[in-house]
Design an enzyme around this catalytic site. Structure first.
Site, PDB file in Angstrom:
ATOM      1  N   ASP A  38       3.629   3.585   5.453  1.00 62.76           N
ATOM      2  CA  ASP A  38       4.347   2.679   4.954  1.00 62.76           C
ATOM      3  C   ASP A  38       3.753   2.061   3.584  1.00 62.76           C
ATOM      4  O   ASP A  38       3.016   2.576   3.337  1.00 62.76           O
ATOM      5  CB  ASP A  38       4.739   1.622   6.114  1.00 62.76           C
ATOM      6  CG  ASP A  38       3.503   0.830   6.534  1.00 62.76           C
ATOM      7  OD1 ASP A  38       2.373   0.929   5.613  1.00 62.76           O
ATOM      8  OD2 ASP A  38       3.437   0.283   7.481  1.00 62.76           O
ATOM      9  N   SER A  39       4.441   1.139   2.918  1.00 61.28           N
ATOM     10  CA  SER A  39       4.150   0.562   1.572  1.00 61.28           C
ATOM     11  C   SER A  39       2.571  -0.011   1.658  1.00 61.28           C
ATOM     12  O   SER A  39       1.831  -0.104   0.946  1.00 61.28           O
ATOM     13  CB  SER A  39       5.030  -0.481   1.195  1.00 61.28           C
ATOM     14  OG  SER A  39       5.055  -1.549   2.271  1.00 61.28           O
TER      15      SER A  39
END
Length: 80
Positions: A38-39
């Site tokens: 994920d980010s």
């Protein structure tokens, strides 16, 4: 013993961080799609790359690092 290449060093980081088998790592491997990062994972990986390779990666450049190959090329060009 020869010095580790950039790809080998990044591969080791990916294996440790994401638990990926070494044979699955290639230059085309994407952090978000293939690894499910994920980010936050990507930001942490960028920070680790900065520490390990003693470089600074701008936010603009970090957004362009999508694959393992992108990271290798960026680091190699930053160190030359």
């Amino acid at each position: 013993m020869s010095e580790n290449t950039t790809l080998e060093r990044i591969s080791s980081m990916i294996i440790e961080r994401f638990g990926v088998d070494a044979e699955k790592i290639s230059r085309d491997l994407t952090f978000q799609e293939d690894l499910g990062a994920d980010s936050l994972d990507v930001v942490e990986l960028i920070m680790e790359l900065e520490d390990v390779f003693s470089i600074q990666i701008s936010d603009e450049d970090a957004e362009k690092i999508i694959t393992v190959g992108d990271a290798v090329d960026y680091i190699d060009s930053a160190n030359n």
